[in-house]
Design a protein around this motif. Structure first.
Motif, short mmCIF file in Angstrom:
data_model
loop_
_atom_site.label_atom_id
_atom_site.label_comp_id
_atom_site.label_asym_id
_atom_site.label_seq_id
_atom_site.Cartn_x
_atom_site.Cartn_y
_atom_site.Cartn_z
N ARG A 6 0.83 -1.21 0.00
CA ARG A 6 0.00 0.00 0.00
C ARG A 6 0.86 1.26 0.00
O ARG A 6 0.62 2.19 -0.77
CB ARG A 6 -0.91 0.00 1.24
CG ARG A 6 -1.83 1.21 1.34
CD ARG A 6 -2.40 1.36 2.75
NE ARG A 6 -1.37 1.75 3.72
CZ ARG A 6 -1.59 1.86 5.02
NH1 ARG A 6 -2.80 1.60 5.53
NH2 ARG A 6 -0.61 2.22 5.84
N GLU A 7 1.88 1.27 0.85
CA GLU A 7 2.72 2.46 0.96
C GLU A 7 3.60 2.67 -0.27
O GLU A 7 3.83 3.80 -0.70
CB GLU A 7 3.58 2.39 2.22
CG GLU A 7 2.78 2.48 3.50
CD GLU A 7 1.88 3.71 3.53
OE1 GLU A 7 2.35 4.81 3.17
OE2 GLU A 7 0.70 3.56 3.89
N ILE A 8 4.09 1.60 -0.86
CA ILE A 8 4.90 1.73 -2.07
C ILE A 8 4.04 2.25 -3.21
O ILE A 8 4.48 3.09 -4.00
CB ILE A 8 5.58 0.39 -2.41
CG1 ILE A 8 6.68 0.10 -1.37
CG2 ILE A 8 6.16 0.40 -3.83
CD1 ILE A 8 7.34 -1.24 -1.51
N ALA A 9 2.80 1.79 -3.29
CA ALA A 9 1.88 2.31 -4.30
C ALA A 9 1.64 3.80 -4.10
O ALA A 9 1.39 4.54 -5.06
CB ALA A 9 0.55 1.55 -4.25
N ARG A 66 11.31 4.36 -0.30
CA ARG A 66 12.59 4.22 0.38
C ARG A 66 12.40 3.68 1.78
O ARG A 66 11.36 3.87 2.41
CB ARG A 66 13.33 5.57 0.40
CG ARG A 66 13.67 6.04 -1.01
CD ARG A 66 14.47 7.32 -1.04
NE ARG A 66 14.81 7.65 -2.42
CZ ARG A 66 15.52 8.72 -2.77
NH1 ARG A 66 15.95 9.57 -1.84
NH2 ARG A 66 15.79 8.94 -4.05
N PHE A 67 13.43 2.99 2.27
CA PHE A 67 13.33 2.25 3.52
C PHE A 67 12.88 3.14 4.67
O PHE A 67 11.95 2.80 5.41
CB PHE A 67 14.68 1.61 3.84
CG PHE A 67 14.64 0.65 4.99
CD1 PHE A 67 14.47 -0.72 4.77
CD2 PHE A 67 14.75 1.08 6.30
CE1 PHE A 67 14.42 -1.62 5.83
CE2 PHE A 67 14.69 0.20 7.36
CZ PHE A 67 14.53 -1.15 7.12
N ASP A 68 13.55 4.28 4.85
CA ASP A 68 13.22 5.14 5.99
C ASP A 68 11.79 5.68 5.89
O ASP A 68 11.10 5.81 6.91
CB ASP A 68 14.21 6.30 6.08
CG ASP A 68 15.59 5.85 6.55
OD1 ASP A 68 15.68 4.74 7.13
OD2 ASP A 68 16.57 6.59 6.34
N ALA A 93 9.48 2.83 6.88
CA ALA A 93 9.52 2.61 8.32
C ALA A 93 8.72 3.68 9.06
O ALA A 93 7.99 3.39 10.01
CB ALA A 93 10.97 2.58 8.80
N ALA A 94 8.85 4.93 8.61
CA ALA A 94 8.15 6.02 9.27
C ALA A 94 6.64 5.91 9.07
O ALA A 94 5.86 6.14 10.01
CB ALA A 94 8.66 7.37 8.73
N VAL A 153 11.98 -6.13 11.11
CA VAL A 153 10.79 -6.73 10.50
C VAL A 153 10.60 -6.20 9.08
O VAL A 153 10.27 -6.94 8.16
CB VAL A 153 9.55 -6.48 11.35
CG1 VAL A 153 8.29 -6.97 10.64
CG2 VAL A 153 9.68 -7.16 12.71
N LEU A 154 10.83 -4.88 8.89
CA LEU A 154 10.67 -4.31 7.56
C LEU A 154 11.67 -4.90 6.59
O LEU A 154 11.32 -5.23 5.45
CB LEU A 154 10.83 -2.79 7.64
CG LEU A 154 10.69 -2.03 6.31
CD1 LEU A 154 9.35 -2.32 5.65
CD2 LEU A 154 10.86 -0.53 6.54
N THR A 155 12.91 -5.07 7.02
CA THR A 155 13.94 -5.68 6.16
C THR A 155 13.52 -7.09 5.75
O THR A 155 13.66 -7.49 4.59
CB THR A 155 15.29 -5.72 6.88
OG1 THR A 155 15.71 -4.38 7.17
CG2 THR A 155 16.35 -6.40 6.03
N GLU A 156 13.01 -7.84 6.71
CA GLU A 156 12.58 -9.22 6.43
C GLU A 156 11.44 -9.24 5.43
O GLU A 156 11.46 -10.02 4.46
CB GLU A 156 12.15 -9.89 7.74
CG GLU A 156 11.63 -11.31 7.54
CD GLU A 156 11.00 -11.87 8.81
OE1 GLU A 156 10.70 -13.08 8.83
OE2 GLU A 156 10.81 -11.10 9.77
#
Length: 289
Positions: free
Chosen positions: A29-32, A37-39, A42-43, A51-54
């Protein structure tokens, strides 16, 4: 977890292994929405880095995301939807529509919304957010166009259910799409003179929009969100009508930096909404909005 032998040939079971996890769905959902980007992920999610990396690793391994290097020192990646990942956007929109209707709503099908509901709150929370930079939609001429006009001082992006459709039964808010386009058409010179662009968006196919644009002499681009990229990026309210996912009526006014400055939703009084869009876009384009 033990699985039934029939699951090996079941598309639902195979899809569930990828999107059945809550965090996987919310990451998509967030990537759409453009948080690639990772940060930023996460935010937005409030998820631990571990967990996000996994989860990102699982989605990359499943072919739903791919990592794209955007910085070498230190190494940083963006996570972008693959073709397979983009194919999940209709599923995300369907989940949202189901939640809006059956969890947050009373179960009824409607093309509009109440001013005290979740859809209203979600739409007005768009103020201050930005459209993803790569969000292009096919126009009625078949050419991909940026949802935000690159050379305009302001862009009015209005979404509507469909033109020329016979609804199976009367749906509140569904009628009036031809009227809305005619009003924007008639006001087009005022938008143009102010330096503002107008883009109409529906989930109809480009050739359907092209036929309507020719018949009604529509001077601005009509964009097709048939693959629901815009709907997923902005979490736009939708409904199912005449056998297809439809966008509920809304008006967004954006600045050249792709930032949503004004939101009109729900739209009940169409003539008033068009006039208000003209006023807001003119003020923004002339530095007074």
């Amino acid at each position: 977890m033990r699985t039934h032998n029939a699951d090996a040939a079941c598309g639902i079971a195979q899809a569930a292994t990828i999107v059945g996890d809550r965090w996987n769905v919310l990451i998509l959902r967030e990537i759409a929405r453009g948080h690639v980007r990772f940060d930023a992920l996460a935010a937005e999610l409030g998820l631990s880095r571990k967990v996000l990396t996994e989860r990102l690793g699982r989605l990359v391994a499943a072919g739903v995301l791919h990592r794209s290097l955007y910085q070498r020192r230190p190494v940083r990646y963006e996570y972008l939807l693959t073709e397979a990942g983009a194919g999940l956007l209709p599923l995300l929109v369907a989940m949202q529509d189901w939640g809006d209707r059956w969890v947050l709503g009373d179960g009824s099908v409607t093309a509009t919304a109440t001013e005290d509901g979740a859809e209203h709150a979600r739409m007005h929370a768009l103020t201050g957010s930005r459209l993803p930079v790569d969000l292009e939609l096919p126009g009625s001429d078949g050419v991909l166009r940026d949802a935000v006009a690159p050379d305009a001082a302001a862009t009015v992006l209005f979404t509507y259910p469909a033109t020329g459709v016979q609804w199976e039964e009367p749906l509140p808010g569904a009628a009036g799409c031809t009227l809305e386009n005619r009003l924007f058409r008639d006001s087009w010179p005022a938008f143009r003179d102010a330096g503002a662009a107008v883009h109409g968006v529906s989930t109809q196919l480009p050739h359907e929009q092209a036929a309507f644009a020719r018949a009604e002499s529509v001077p601005y681009p009509l964009l097709s969100d048939t693959h629901l990229r815009l709907a997923a990026a902005l979490r736009l309210p939708t409904f199912c009508g005449a056998g297809q996912v439809r966008l509920k009526r809304s008006v967004l006014v954006l600045d050249p930096r792709r930032t949503v400055r004004h939101v009109l939703f729900p739209v009940g009084d169409i003539p008033h909404a068009v006039e208000e869009a003209r006023r807001l876009a003119t003020a923004l384009a002339t530095g007074h909005g």
